[in-house]
Motif scaffolding. Structure first.
Motif, mmCIF file in Angstrom:
data_model
loop_
_atom_site.group_PDB
_atom_site.id
_atom_site.type_symbol
_atom_site.label_atom_id
_atom_site.label_comp_id
_atom_site.label_asym_id
_atom_site.label_seq_id
_atom_site.Cartn_x
_atom_site.Cartn_y
_atom_site.Cartn_z
ATOM 1 N N SER A 41 50.300 32.381 40.901
ATOM 2 C CA SER A 41 51.251 31.331 40.525
ATOM 3 C C SER A 41 50.891 29.971 41.135
ATOM 4 O O SER A 41 51.646 29.015 41.027
ATOM 5 N N ALA A 42 49.725 29.908 41.790
ATOM 6 C CA ALA A 42 49.303 28.648 42.398
ATOM 7 C C ALA A 42 48.947 27.641 41.315
ATOM 8 O O ALA A 42 48.507 28.014 40.228
ATOM 9 N N PRO A 43 49.113 26.343 41.576
ATOM 10 C CA PRO A 43 48.739 25.324 40.585
ATOM 11 C C PRO A 43 47.216 25.228 40.472
ATOM 12 O O PRO A 43 46.485 25.677 41.350
ATOM 13 N N SER A 44 46.748 24.637 39.383
ATOM 14 C CA SER A 44 45.315 24.451 39.208
ATOM 15 C C SER A 44 44.807 23.360 40.142
ATOM 16 O O SER A 44 45.584 22.523 40.617
ATOM 17 N N LYS A 94 38.271 23.143 29.647
ATOM 18 C CA LYS A 94 39.238 23.865 28.823
ATOM 19 C C LYS A 94 40.350 22.917 28.364
ATOM 20 O O LYS A 94 40.613 21.898 28.995
ATOM 21 N N LEU A 95 41.015 23.314 27.269
ATOM 22 C CA LEU A 95 42.066 22.475 26.707
ATOM 23 C C LEU A 95 43.178 22.232 27.720
ATOM 24 O O LEU A 95 43.687 21.116 27.844
ATOM 25 N N TRP A 96 43.573 23.285 28.452
ATOM 26 C CA TRP A 96 44.691 23.128 29.385
ATOM 27 C C TRP A 96 44.337 22.189 30.539
ATOM 28 O O TRP A 96 45.203 21.500 31.079
ATOM 29 N N GLN A 97 43.038 22.146 30.902
ATOM 30 C CA GLN A 97 42.625 21.237 31.967
ATOM 31 C C GLN A 97 42.749 19.782 31.506
ATOM 32 O O GLN A 97 43.198 18.915 32.268
ATOM 33 N N ILE A 98 42.356 19.528 30.257
ATOM 34 C CA ILE A 98 42.501 18.174 29.712
ATOM 35 C C ILE A 98 43.973 17.817 29.586
ATOM 36 O O ILE A 98 44.394 16.699 29.912
ATOM 37 N N ALA A 99 44.769 18.793 29.126
ATOM 38 C CA ALA A 99 46.204 18.550 28.950
ATOM 39 C C ALA A 99 46.871 18.187 30.273
ATOM 40 O O ALA A 99 47.698 17.264 30.347
#
Length: 335
Positions: A41-44, A94-99
Protein backbone atom coordinates in the motif's frame (compact mmCIF):
# COMPACT_ATOMS: atom_id res chain seq x y z
CA UNK A 1 1.88 -2.37 12.33
CA UNK A 2 -1.02 -4.56 11.22
CA UNK A 3 -1.91 -4.97 7.53
CA UNK A 4 -5.21 -3.14 8.13
CA UNK A 5 -3.61 -0.14 9.82
CA UNK A 6 -0.92 0.13 7.14
CA UNK A 7 -3.46 0.32 4.33
CA UNK A 8 -3.37 4.11 3.81
CA UNK A 9 -4.94 6.02 0.96
CA UNK A 10 -3.03 8.36 -1.37
CA UNK A 11 -4.14 11.48 0.51
CA UNK A 12 -3.05 9.93 3.84
CA UNK A 13 0.45 9.35 2.46
CA UNK A 14 1.07 13.07 2.01
CA UNK A 15 1.30 14.10 5.72
CA UNK A 16 3.82 11.29 6.20
CA UNK A 17 5.90 12.57 3.28
CA UNK A 18 5.59 16.13 4.66
CA UNK A 19 6.81 14.96 8.09
CA UNK A 20 9.87 13.25 6.63
CA UNK A 21 10.67 16.29 4.46
CA UNK A 22 10.61 18.44 7.60
CA UNK A 23 13.11 16.00 9.12
CA UNK A 24 15.42 16.53 6.12
CA UNK A 25 15.08 13.14 4.47
CA UNK A 26 15.55 12.73 0.72
CA UNK A 27 12.72 11.38 -1.51
CA UNK A 28 14.59 8.09 -1.91
CA UNK A 29 14.96 7.66 1.86
CA UNK A 30 11.28 8.53 2.36
CA UNK A 31 10.17 6.04 -0.28
CA UNK A 32 12.31 3.21 1.14
CA UNK A 33 11.09 3.91 4.69
CA UNK A 34 7.41 3.96 3.65
CA UNK A 35 7.86 0.86 1.47
CA UNK A 36 9.37 -1.12 4.36
CA UNK A 37 6.36 -0.32 6.57
CA UNK A 38 3.42 -0.03 4.18
CA UNK A 39 4.63 -2.61 1.65
CA UNK A 40 1.99 -3.05 -1.09
CA UNK A 41 0.00 0.00 0.00
CA UNK A 42 3.06 2.26 -0.15
CA UNK A 43 2.95 5.17 -2.63
CA UNK A 44 5.00 5.04 -5.82
CA UNK A 45 8.43 6.63 -5.96
CA UNK A 46 7.09 9.09 -8.55
CA UNK A 47 4.40 10.29 -6.13
CA UNK A 48 6.89 10.59 -3.26
CA UNK A 49 9.23 12.68 -5.42
CA UNK A 50 6.41 14.96 -6.54
CA UNK A 51 5.03 15.72 -3.07
CA UNK A 52 8.47 15.94 -1.50
CA UNK A 53 9.36 18.58 -4.10
CA UNK A 54 6.15 20.52 -3.35
CA UNK A 55 6.77 20.48 0.41
CA UNK A 56 10.39 21.51 -0.09
CA UNK A 57 9.12 24.47 -2.11
CA UNK A 58 7.02 25.60 0.84
CA UNK A 59 3.65 23.97 0.26
CA UNK A 60 1.76 23.31 3.50
CA UNK A 61 -1.55 21.84 2.33
CA UNK A 62 -1.80 18.09 1.83
CA UNK A 63 -5.10 18.39 -0.01
CA UNK A 64 -5.51 18.44 -3.77
CA UNK A 65 -5.74 21.84 -5.37
CA UNK A 66 -9.36 22.96 -5.84
CA UNK A 67 -10.74 22.17 -9.27
CA UNK A 68 -12.85 24.58 -11.33
CA UNK A 69 -16.58 24.00 -11.29
CA UNK A 70 -16.76 23.39 -15.03
CA UNK A 71 -14.72 20.43 -16.27
CA UNK A 72 -11.76 21.46 -18.40
CA UNK A 73 -10.30 19.05 -20.94
CA UNK A 74 -6.78 17.87 -20.20
CA UNK A 75 -6.07 17.00 -23.81
CA UNK A 76 -4.13 20.17 -24.49
CA UNK A 77 -1.06 20.93 -26.56
CA UNK A 78 0.88 21.55 -23.37
CA UNK A 79 0.00 18.12 -21.95
CA UNK A 80 0.78 16.47 -25.26
CA UNK A 81 4.24 18.06 -25.19
CA UNK A 82 4.78 17.05 -21.54
CA UNK A 83 3.74 13.44 -22.17
CA UNK A 84 5.85 13.22 -25.30
CA UNK A 85 8.87 14.46 -23.34
CA UNK A 86 8.30 11.84 -20.62
CA UNK A 87 7.83 9.02 -23.15
CA UNK A 88 10.94 9.92 -25.15
CA UNK A 89 12.96 10.12 -21.93
CA UNK A 90 11.81 6.64 -20.85
CA UNK A 91 10.12 4.54 -23.53
CA UNK A 92 9.15 1.91 -20.94
CA UNK A 93 7.29 4.37 -18.72
CA UNK A 94 3.81 3.21 -17.67
CA UNK A 95 0.54 5.08 -18.10
CA UNK A 96 -0.07 5.33 -14.35
CA UNK A 97 3.37 6.86 -13.82
CA UNK A 98 2.62 9.59 -16.36
CA UNK A 99 -0.83 10.09 -14.85
CA UNK A 100 0.64 10.59 -11.35
CA UNK A 101 3.35 12.90 -12.64
CA UNK A 102 0.91 15.18 -14.47
CA UNK A 103 -2.07 14.62 -12.13
CA UNK A 104 -4.43 13.56 -14.92
CA UNK A 105 -6.34 10.34 -15.42
CA UNK A 106 -4.72 7.26 -16.91
CA UNK A 107 -7.47 7.14 -19.56
CA UNK A 108 -6.62 10.64 -20.81
CA UNK A 109 -2.92 9.75 -20.90
CA UNK A 110 -3.74 6.74 -23.06
CA UNK A 111 -5.92 8.90 -25.32
CA UNK A 112 -3.12 11.41 -25.84
CA UNK A 113 -0.49 8.75 -26.54
CA UNK A 114 -2.62 6.68 -28.93
CA UNK A 115 -4.69 9.30 -30.73
CA UNK A 116 -2.59 12.48 -30.62
CA UNK A 117 0.96 11.12 -30.55
CA UNK A 118 0.12 8.08 -32.72
CA UNK A 119 2.26 5.78 -30.57
CA UNK A 120 1.77 2.29 -29.20
CA UNK A 121 3.77 0.10 -26.86
CA UNK A 122 5.17 -3.04 -28.46
CA UNK A 123 7.56 -5.74 -27.31
CA UNK A 124 11.11 -5.76 -28.59
CA UNK A 125 11.96 -8.45 -31.11
CA UNK A 126 14.46 -11.06 -30.04
CA UNK A 127 17.70 -10.99 -32.00
CA UNK A 128 20.31 -13.70 -32.18
CA UNK A 129 23.11 -11.55 -30.83
CA UNK A 130 23.92 -7.90 -30.36
CA UNK A 131 26.98 -7.52 -32.57
CA UNK A 132 29.88 -5.37 -31.45
CA UNK A 133 31.49 -2.87 -33.80
CA UNK A 134 34.29 -5.38 -34.35
CA UNK A 135 31.77 -8.12 -35.26
CA UNK A 136 30.07 -5.83 -37.78
CA UNK A 137 33.38 -4.79 -39.33
CA UNK A 138 34.45 -8.43 -39.59
CA UNK A 139 31.19 -9.39 -41.30
CA UNK A 140 31.62 -6.56 -43.80
CA UNK A 141 35.21 -7.55 -44.53
CA UNK A 142 34.21 -11.20 -44.95
CA UNK A 143 31.58 -10.26 -47.52
CA UNK A 144 34.06 -8.09 -49.40
CA UNK A 145 36.63 -10.91 -49.41
CA UNK A 146 34.06 -13.40 -50.68
CA UNK A 147 32.88 -11.07 -53.48
CA UNK A 148 36.49 -10.57 -54.50
CA UNK A 149 37.00 -14.36 -54.52
CA UNK A 150 33.89 -14.94 -56.62
CA UNK A 151 34.51 -12.25 -59.23
CA UNK A 152 32.81 -13.44 -62.43
CA UNK A 153 33.07 -17.13 -61.51
CA UNK A 154 30.06 -17.59 -59.23
CA UNK A 155 29.24 -21.08 -60.59
CA UNK A 156 32.82 -22.26 -60.21
CA UNK A 157 33.11 -20.99 -56.64
CA UNK A 158 29.75 -22.45 -55.55
CA UNK A 159 30.77 -25.83 -57.02
CA UNK A 160 33.95 -25.82 -54.93
CA UNK A 161 32.18 -25.10 -51.60
CA UNK A 162 31.64 -27.91 -49.10
CA UNK A 163 29.79 -27.08 -45.87
CA UNK A 164 28.96 -28.90 -42.64
CA UNK A 165 26.67 -28.54 -39.64
CA UNK A 166 25.09 -30.59 -36.87
CA UNK A 167 21.44 -31.11 -35.97
CA UNK A 168 19.34 -33.28 -33.66
CA UNK A 169 17.06 -35.90 -35.23
CA UNK A 170 14.32 -37.36 -33.02
CA UNK A 171 12.38 -40.63 -33.17
CA UNK A 172 9.24 -38.50 -32.84
CA UNK A 173 8.93 -34.74 -33.32
CA UNK A 174 5.26 -33.62 -33.22
CA UNK A 175 3.81 -31.28 -35.81
CA UNK A 176 3.66 -27.63 -34.93
CA UNK A 177 0.31 -25.83 -34.76
CA UNK A 178 1.03 -24.07 -38.04
CA UNK A 179 1.97 -27.30 -39.79
CA UNK A 180 -1.32 -28.93 -38.72
CA UNK A 181 -3.46 -26.24 -40.39
CA UNK A 182 -6.12 -27.54 -42.79
CA UNK A 183 -8.94 -26.13 -44.89
CA UNK A 184 -12.33 -26.15 -43.15
CA UNK A 185 -15.71 -24.88 -44.30
CA UNK A 186 -17.02 -21.74 -42.65
CA UNK A 187 -19.12 -22.46 -39.60
CA UNK A 188 -17.41 -25.82 -38.97
CA UNK A 189 -15.50 -26.29 -35.75
CA UNK A 190 -11.72 -26.35 -36.16
CA UNK A 191 -9.95 -29.69 -35.69
CA UNK A 192 -8.50 -30.37 -32.27
CA UNK A 193 -4.79 -30.73 -31.69
CA UNK A 194 -3.49 -32.09 -28.41
CA UNK A 195 -0.14 -31.12 -27.02
CA UNK A 196 2.42 -33.92 -27.44
CA UNK A 197 5.94 -33.99 -26.08
CA UNK A 198 8.95 -34.56 -28.29
CA UNK A 199 10.61 -37.96 -28.09
CA UNK A 200 13.48 -38.15 -25.63
CA UNK A 201 15.34 -40.52 -27.96
CA UNK A 202 17.43 -38.53 -30.43
CA UNK A 203 20.67 -38.63 -32.38
CA UNK A 204 23.04 -35.88 -33.37
CA UNK A 205 23.62 -35.96 -37.12
CA UNK A 206 26.67 -34.26 -38.66
CA UNK A 207 26.09 -33.67 -42.37
CA UNK A 208 28.68 -32.66 -44.98
CA UNK A 209 27.21 -31.51 -48.30
CA UNK A 210 27.80 -29.42 -51.40
CA UNK A 211 25.95 -28.14 -54.48
CA UNK A 212 25.42 -31.70 -55.76
CA UNK A 213 24.04 -33.27 -52.60
CA UNK A 214 25.03 -34.93 -49.34
CA UNK A 215 28.58 -36.24 -49.07
CA UNK A 216 28.61 -37.76 -45.58
CA UNK A 217 26.21 -38.26 -42.68
CA UNK A 218 27.57 -39.25 -39.30
CA UNK A 219 25.45 -40.09 -36.26
CA UNK A 220 27.14 -39.47 -32.93
CA UNK A 221 26.95 -42.71 -30.89
CA UNK A 222 24.91 -42.34 -27.72
CA UNK A 223 27.09 -41.78 -24.69
CA UNK A 224 29.84 -40.28 -26.84
CA UNK A 225 30.82 -36.62 -26.59
CA UNK A 226 31.32 -34.50 -29.70
CA UNK A 227 34.84 -33.14 -29.21
CA UNK A 228 37.74 -31.94 -31.29
CA UNK A 229 39.24 -35.40 -31.87
CA UNK A 230 35.90 -36.86 -32.96
CA UNK A 231 35.35 -34.00 -35.39
CA UNK A 232 38.92 -34.30 -36.69
CA UNK A 233 38.16 -37.93 -37.63
CA UNK A 234 35.02 -36.77 -39.45
CA UNK A 235 37.04 -34.30 -41.50
CA UNK A 236 39.27 -37.15 -42.71
CA UNK A 237 36.14 -39.12 -43.67
CA UNK A 238 34.71 -36.07 -45.44
CA UNK A 239 37.88 -35.76 -47.53
CA UNK A 240 37.59 -39.40 -48.53
CA UNK A 241 33.93 -38.85 -49.46
CA UNK A 242 34.94 -35.97 -51.74
CA UNK A 243 37.55 -38.19 -53.43
CA UNK A 244 35.04 -41.02 -53.94
CA UNK A 245 31.93 -39.02 -54.91
CA UNK A 246 33.24 -35.84 -56.57
CA UNK A 247 35.95 -36.76 -59.04
CA UNK A 248 38.25 -33.83 -59.75
CA UNK A 249 36.80 -31.61 -57.00
CA UNK A 250 39.80 -31.97 -54.70
CA UNK A 251 42.25 -30.99 -57.43
CA UNK A 252 40.22 -27.87 -58.25
CA UNK A 253 40.40 -26.86 -54.58
CA UNK A 254 37.71 -27.37 -51.95
CA UNK A 255 36.41 -24.24 -50.18
CA UNK A 256 35.24 -25.37 -46.74
CA UNK A 257 32.51 -23.49 -44.84
CA UNK A 258 31.83 -24.20 -41.15
CA UNK A 259 30.59 -22.16 -38.21
CA UNK A 260 32.55 -21.23 -35.10
CA UNK A 261 31.42 -24.03 -32.79
CA UNK A 262 34.11 -24.93 -30.26
CA UNK A 263 34.69 -28.40 -31.77
CA UNK A 264 35.33 -26.75 -35.14
CA UNK A 265 37.88 -24.30 -33.77
CA UNK A 266 39.73 -26.74 -31.49
CA UNK A 267 43.46 -27.12 -32.19
CA UNK A 268 43.14 -30.77 -33.26
CA UNK A 269 40.28 -29.83 -35.61
CA UNK A 270 42.30 -27.02 -37.16
CA UNK A 271 45.18 -29.38 -37.81
CA UNK A 272 42.86 -31.99 -39.31
CA UNK A 273 41.34 -29.37 -41.63
CA UNK A 274 44.84 -28.37 -42.74
CA UNK A 275 45.65 -32.03 -43.45
CA UNK A 276 42.60 -32.36 -45.74
CA UNK A 277 43.95 -29.64 -48.01
CA UNK A 278 40.64 -27.75 -47.85
CA UNK A 279 40.72 -23.93 -47.87
CA UNK A 280 38.44 -22.52 -45.17
CA UNK A 281 35.99 -19.71 -45.93
CA UNK A 282 35.79 -17.22 -43.08
CA UNK A 283 32.52 -17.45 -41.15
CA UNK A 284 32.10 -14.53 -38.70
CA UNK A 285 30.28 -15.30 -35.42
CA UNK A 286 26.47 -15.10 -35.50
CA UNK A 287 26.14 -14.96 -39.29
CA UNK A 288 23.04 -17.01 -40.17
CA UNK A 289 23.10 -15.70 -43.75
CA UNK A 290 26.26 -17.79 -44.30
CA UNK A 291 24.78 -21.00 -42.87
CA UNK A 292 22.65 -22.67 -45.62
CA UNK A 293 22.27 -25.83 -43.53
CA UNK A 294 19.97 -24.01 -41.10
CA UNK A 295 17.56 -22.38 -43.53
CA UNK A 296 17.61 -25.01 -46.31
CA UNK A 297 18.94 -28.46 -45.53
CA UNK A 298 17.76 -29.00 -41.95
CA UNK A 299 14.46 -27.13 -42.23
CA UNK A 300 13.33 -29.31 -45.17
CA UNK A 301 14.49 -32.48 -43.44
CA UNK A 302 12.68 -31.67 -40.19
CA UNK A 303 9.52 -30.71 -42.09
CA UNK A 304 9.38 -34.13 -43.76
CA UNK A 305 10.17 -36.13 -40.61
CA UNK A 306 7.92 -34.16 -38.26
CA UNK A 307 4.84 -36.06 -37.15
CA UNK A 308 6.27 -39.47 -38.07
CA UNK A 309 7.08 -42.08 -35.42
CA UNK A 310 10.11 -44.37 -35.75
CA UNK A 311 10.38 -47.59 -33.76
CA UNK A 312 14.15 -47.28 -33.30
CA UNK A 313 17.22 -45.31 -34.32
CA UNK A 314 17.88 -47.49 -37.38
CA UNK A 315 14.47 -46.73 -38.86
CA UNK A 316 15.05 -43.05 -38.17
CA UNK A 317 18.43 -43.17 -39.96
CA UNK A 318 16.85 -44.88 -42.95
CA UNK A 319 14.24 -42.09 -43.17
CA UNK A 320 17.00 -39.46 -43.16
CA UNK A 321 18.98 -41.28 -45.86
CA UNK A 322 15.82 -41.74 -47.94
CA UNK A 323 15.00 -38.03 -47.68
CA UNK A 324 18.31 -36.99 -49.22
CA UNK A 325 18.48 -39.81 -51.75
CA UNK A 326 15.14 -38.73 -53.22
CA UNK A 327 16.38 -35.19 -53.85
CA UNK A 328 17.63 -34.28 -57.31
CA UNK A 329 21.02 -32.61 -57.66
CA UNK A 330 19.59 -29.33 -58.92
CA UNK A 331 17.71 -28.92 -55.63
CA UNK A 332 20.99 -28.41 -53.78
CA UNK A 333 22.35 -26.05 -56.43
CA UNK A 334 19.22 -23.88 -56.11
CA UNK A 335 20.19 -22.88 -52.58
Amino acid sequence: MSAESSNLSNIEHRPVIKYFVKKGKTPKEIFEDMLSVLQESAPSYTMVKKWARLFQQGRESCEDDPRPERPVTVVTEENVRKIEKLVLADRRIKLWQIAEELQISKERVGEIIHEHMNMRKISARWGQKMLTLFDKQRRLQTIKDFLELVGDNIDEICYRIVTVDETWVRQYDPESKQESMQWTKKGKRPPKKFKVQKSASKLMATIFWDSEGVLLIDYLPKGTAMNGQYYANLLAQAREAVVQKRRGKLSRGVLFLQDNASVHTARVSRQALKDTGFSEIDHPPYSPDLAPSDYFLFSNLKKELRGRRFVDDNQMKMAVESHFTAKKRNIFWAV
